[in-house]
Design a protein around this motif. Structure first.
Motif, PDB file in Angstrom:
ATOM      1  N   VAL A 179     -14.887   9.039  21.259  1.00  0.00           N
ATOM      2  CA  VAL A 179     -15.738   9.996  20.506  1.00  0.00           C
ATOM      3  C   VAL A 179     -15.764  11.285  21.431  1.00  0.00           C
ATOM      4  CG1 VAL A 179     -18.086  10.749  19.716  1.00  0.00           C
ATOM      5  CG2 VAL A 179     -17.210   8.283  19.493  1.00  0.00           C
ATOM      6  N   VAL A 228     -17.439  15.084  21.950  1.00  0.00           N
ATOM      7  CA  VAL A 228     -18.463  15.490  21.740  1.00  0.00           C
ATOM      8  C   VAL A 228     -18.706  17.068  22.295  1.00  0.00           C
ATOM      9  CG1 VAL A 228     -21.118  15.492  22.080  1.00  0.00           C
ATOM     10  CG2 VAL A 228     -20.034  13.440  22.093  1.00  0.00           C
ATOM     11  N   ARG A 253     -15.577  22.097  17.540  1.00  0.00           N
ATOM     12  CA  ARG A 253     -15.378  20.909  17.021  1.00  0.00           C
ATOM     13  C   ARG A 253     -14.249  21.106  15.799  1.00  0.00           C
ATOM     14  NH1 ARG A 253     -21.088  21.443  16.895  1.00  0.00           N
ATOM     15  NH2 ARG A 253     -21.148  21.589  14.678  1.00  0.00           N
ATOM     16  N   LYS A 294     -13.054  10.153  16.945  1.00  0.00           N
ATOM     17  CA  LYS A 294     -14.107  10.873  16.012  1.00  0.00           C
ATOM     18  C   LYS A 294     -14.912  12.028  16.893  1.00  0.00           C
ATOM     19  CE  LYS A 294     -18.467  10.021  13.566  1.00  0.00           C
ATOM     20  NZ  LYS A 294     -19.588   9.058  13.116  1.00  0.00           N
ATOM     21  N   ILE A 329     -17.864  14.761  17.053  1.00  0.00           N
ATOM     22  CA  ILE A 329     -19.315  14.926  16.669  1.00  0.00           C
ATOM     23  C   ILE A 329     -20.065  16.072  17.531  1.00  0.00           C
ATOM     24  CG2 ILE A 329     -19.504  12.444  16.146  1.00  0.00           C
ATOM     25  CD1 ILE A 329     -21.494  12.303  18.486  1.00  0.00           C
ATOM     26  N   ARG A 330     -21.092  16.554  16.822  1.00  0.00           N
ATOM     27  CA  ARG A 330     -22.136  17.436  17.519  1.00  0.00           C
ATOM     28  C   ARG A 330     -23.095  16.839  18.492  1.00  0.00           C
ATOM     29  NH1 ARG A 330     -26.777  19.911  17.436  1.00  0.00           N
ATOM     30  NH2 ARG A 330     -27.062  22.271  17.711  1.00  0.00           N
TER      31      ARG A 330
END
Length: 256
Positions: free
Chosen positions: A117, A119, A126, A143, A145-146
């Motif tokens: 992931v 971030v 992003r 993935k 993500i914020r």
């Protein structure tokens, strides 16, 4: 405009290396675009920001004004993680402040079955990271993500490895190069003399890391002692220090 004419103008504006990078694989470039690029070069814009492309660890990454351009120094960080992953097997990785996604993408592309992931707090970053993940064909393994380092509930799972090239330049530090002046400030500068992000990671990483997991951090020149002290005070142990090709201590590895 013919390519040789464009090359001449670009060389005058930014040097022969910039002219070569911009004109490679081109047969014709509009005069307006060449003049625009010359203007950017004279302002000190990095070539990567102009062509929106930077090679890193043998991979091409899209980059723009929302992200740091991938830098050779950071390949030391990637290599450190890859070397350990190849010994320990597939890992689940959390990349804090992913930016272009170059760190986690390079690791995942080079270690079979590793996933993770990325971030970032920046919406623009992003978008760039997701674009690079897609371009590299690894959407099913990464993935984006914020998230914010200061939030201990950043993620709802635990990872084998945390990796980060956080903002580590102190506000007011004049040692940054001209190219970095065109990078997003939130990706460069940190409070507490450049140490704020490290303090947040040291404080919160136990909530994100599996037992016996490791944290791999890029640091600025001369920050080894200060960062080690922050982590040691939070209960972490430094198990490795690695230098970049210039001999600068660039990567610290911690475990609990």
């Amino acid at each position: 405009m013919k390519i040789n004419q464009a090359f001449d103008l670009l060389q005058r504006a930014g040097g022969i290396r910039a002219a070569r990078i911009i004109t490679q694989n081109q047969t014709d470039i509009s005069r307006i675009r060449v003049l625009w690029m010359c203007h950017k070069l004279r302002q000190g814009y990095p070539v990567a920001k102009i062509v929106h492309n930077k090679w890193f660890y043998g991979l091409a990454f899209y980059t723009n004004r929302h992200t740091l351009d991938p830098r050779p120094d950071t390949e030391t960080l990637v290599q450190a993680v890859i070397s350990d992953c190849r010994i320990d097997g597939p890992r689940r990785i959390l990349d804090l402040g992913t930016g272009t996604g170059c760190i986690i993408c390079a690791i995942v592309k080079n270690v079979i079955e590793t996933t993770g992931v990325g971030v970032d707090l920046s919406r623009g970053a992003r978008r760039v990271a997701r674009r690079n993940v897609k371009n590299l064909g690894i959407e099913n393994r990464i993935k984006i993500i914020r998230g914010d380092f200061a939030n201990p509930k950043l993620v709802n799972e635990k990872f084998d490895i945390i990796v980060s090239n956080p903002p580590y330049i102190a506000y007011g530090d004049e040692r940054i190069d001209d190219g970095a002046k065109h990078d997003p400030k939130m990706a460069l500068y940190a409070h507490e003399n450049g140490l704020f992000a490290y303090r947040m990671i040291a404080k919160n990483a136990c909530a994100w890391l599996q037992p016996m997991g490791r944290i791999y951090l890029e640091i600025g020149d001369g920050q080894t002692n200060a960062v080690c002290k922050i982590f040691q005070n939070a209960g972490w142990k430094c198990v490795d220090i690695q230098s970049d090709l210039a001999g600068v201590e660039r990567v610290l590895v911690f475990t609990i």
